[in-house]
Motif scaffolding. Structure first.
Motif, PDB file in Angstrom:
ATOM      1  N   ALA A   1       0.843  -1.193   0.000  1.00 15.27           N
ATOM      2  CA  ALA A   1       0.000   0.000   0.000  1.00 15.27           C
ATOM      3  C   ALA A   1       0.883   1.249   0.000  1.00 15.27           C
ATOM      4  N   ALA A   2       0.257   2.410  -0.077  1.00 16.43           N
ATOM      5  CA  ALA A   2       1.007   3.670  -0.089  1.00 16.43           C
ATOM      6  C   ALA A   2       1.776   3.845   1.219  1.00 16.43           C
ATOM      7  N   PRO A   3       2.997   4.365   1.157  1.00 21.30           N
ATOM      8  CA  PRO A   3       3.797   4.555   2.379  1.00 21.30           C
ATOM      9  C   PRO A   3       3.170   5.575   3.321  1.00 21.30           C
ATOM     10  N   VAL A   4       3.410   5.382   4.595  1.00 25.50           N
ATOM     11  CA  VAL A   4       2.975   6.347   5.597  1.00 25.50           C
ATOM     12  C   VAL A   4       3.810   7.612   5.465  1.00 25.50           C
ATOM     13  N   GLY A   5       3.167   8.761   5.313  1.00 36.36           N
ATOM     14  CA  GLY A   5       3.886  10.025   5.257  1.00 36.36           C
ATOM     15  C   GLY A   5       4.545  10.340   3.932  1.00 36.36           C
ATOM     16  N   ALA A   6       4.384   9.477   2.928  1.00 33.89           N
ATOM     17  CA  ALA A   6       4.950   9.713   1.597  1.00 33.89           C
ATOM     18  C   ALA A   6       6.425  10.113   1.644  1.00 33.89           C
ATOM     19  N   PRO A   7       7.303   9.274   2.200  1.00 30.56           N
ATOM     20  CA  PRO A   7       8.729   9.635   2.250  1.00 30.56           C
ATOM     21  C   PRO A   7       9.346   9.652   0.853  1.00 30.56           C
ATOM     22  N   PRO A   8      10.348  10.498   0.622  1.00 29.49           N
ATOM     23  CA  PRO A   8      11.045  10.448  -0.673  1.00 29.49           C
ATOM     24  C   PRO A   8      11.660   9.066  -0.862  1.00 29.49           C
ATOM     25  N   THR A   9      11.504   8.520  -2.057  1.00 31.27           N
ATOM     26  CA  THR A   9      11.942   7.147  -2.314  1.00 31.27           C
ATOM     27  C   THR A   9      12.736   7.097  -3.613  1.00 31.27           C
ATOM     28  N   LEU A  10      13.911   6.488  -3.535  1.00 31.51           N
ATOM     29  CA  LEU A  10      14.806   6.364  -4.682  1.00 31.51           C
ATOM     30  C   LEU A  10      14.926   4.897  -5.072  1.00 31.51           C
ATOM     31  N   VAL A  11      14.898   4.631  -6.377  1.00 27.82           N
ATOM     32  CA  VAL A  11      15.120   3.290  -6.898  1.00 27.82           C
ATOM     33  C   VAL A  11      16.455   3.277  -7.640  1.00 27.82           C
ATOM     34  N   VAL A  12      17.327   2.334  -7.278  1.00 28.64           N
ATOM     35  CA  VAL A  12      18.620   2.202  -7.949  1.00 28.64           C
ATOM     36  C   VAL A  12      18.783   0.766  -8.428  1.00 28.64           C
ATOM     37  N   GLY A  13      19.547   0.595  -9.480  1.00 31.06           N
ATOM     38  CA  GLY A  13      19.785  -0.741 -10.002  1.00 31.06           C
ATOM     39  C   GLY A  13      20.689  -0.697 -11.206  1.00 31.06           C
TER      40      GLY A  13
END
Length: 259
Positions: free
Chosen positions: A190-202
């Motif tokens: 589900a959607a994160p609590v508080g909408a933290p900034p999120t980075l995807v790396v790969g």
């Protein structure tokens, strides 16, 4: 909805308590920075981050921690452990998950208000991950179709130039097949609590996570993946391990400066 169901399950069928292995690296000069909690993928433990990333993160001023998975359990128990360890840290933490650990972090974010989050080489739930694994390692992956644990090959996890590859492969922990099945059939978080900034790396050359999965994961959090061509799935153990962790910490510095 999902977080409410999880809490109800925790109340009616609580996750058994265990002694968790948590490895740490602390900066020489304490700073008012959020701690960083690293969550490994299946088969890996805190040692995978202790090789390089923990000390390097501490050298950049962040208190760094890594948690190992309990020997017996389920994805729900693994997520529970991530939330509990994060909640025990002295400040609101940054969660960094690798591989299937990124799936755990995405679910932990529905219950824990992280300062920020990073999904590194995130293994997607569902058949896309299985399809990529079948293409890269058909004989090692086929057992997963019949209820057994897959056998990840050296070339799936490590680069050809990594001298320590066999030693690292020998440290991988045998994981019950049911855990792999739970990953395969896991629902998106589900959607994160508080909408933290999120980075995807790969890496676009990852033999476990397809490039399309990186794009989808990043788009879900409103961005694009940060890519490191030529690197293997186990970014934190690659010969070029410093590049992604420096990029992660640079991004985190910018996010903290803006907020």
């Amino acid at each position: 909805m999902s977080s409410q169901v999880l809490r109800f399950e925790d109340w009616t069928a609580p996750v058994p308590a265990v002694e968790r292995e948590v490895v740490e690296a602390l900066p020489q000069s304490p700073q008012e920075l959020p701690p960083v909690l690293f969550v490994p993928g299946i088969g890996h433990g805190a040692w995978a981050f202790a090789e390089h990333w923990l000390a390097h993160t501490a050298s950049r001023g962040f208190a760094a921690y890594a948690v190992s998975h309990r020997a017996e359990g389920s994805l729900r128990a693994y997520v529970h452990d991530v939330v509990q360890v994060a909640a025990s840290l002295p400040r609101q933490a940054v969660l960094v998950g690798h591989g299937a650990g990124a799936l755990l972090v995405s679910h932990a974010l529905t219950r824990y208000p992280a300062r920020a989050a990073v999904l590194a080489a995130p293994v997607p739930p569902g058949w896309s991950a299985l399809g990529a694994a079948l293409r890269a390692n058909p004989f090692g992956t086929l057992p997963a179709l019949f209820g057994a644990a897959p056998r990840l090959s050296r070339r799936q996890l490590f680069g050809a130039d990594l001298a320590e590859a066999e030693a690292y492969r020998g440290r991988l922990v045998r994981t019950p097949a049911r855990i792999y099945r739970q990953v395969l059939f896991a629902k998106p978080a589900a959607a994160p609590v508080g909408a933290p900034p999120t980075l995807v790396v790969g890496s676009p050359d990852d033999r476990v996570v397809p490039r399309s999965a990186l794009d989808r994961a990043a788009a879900r959090y409103g961005g694009a993946p940060l890519l490191f061509p030529g690197m293997s799935h186990d970014l934190m153990l690659d010969t070029k391990w410093q590049e992604p962790i420096d990029a992660i910490l640079d991004w985190l510095d910018k996010e903290l400066a803006t907020t």
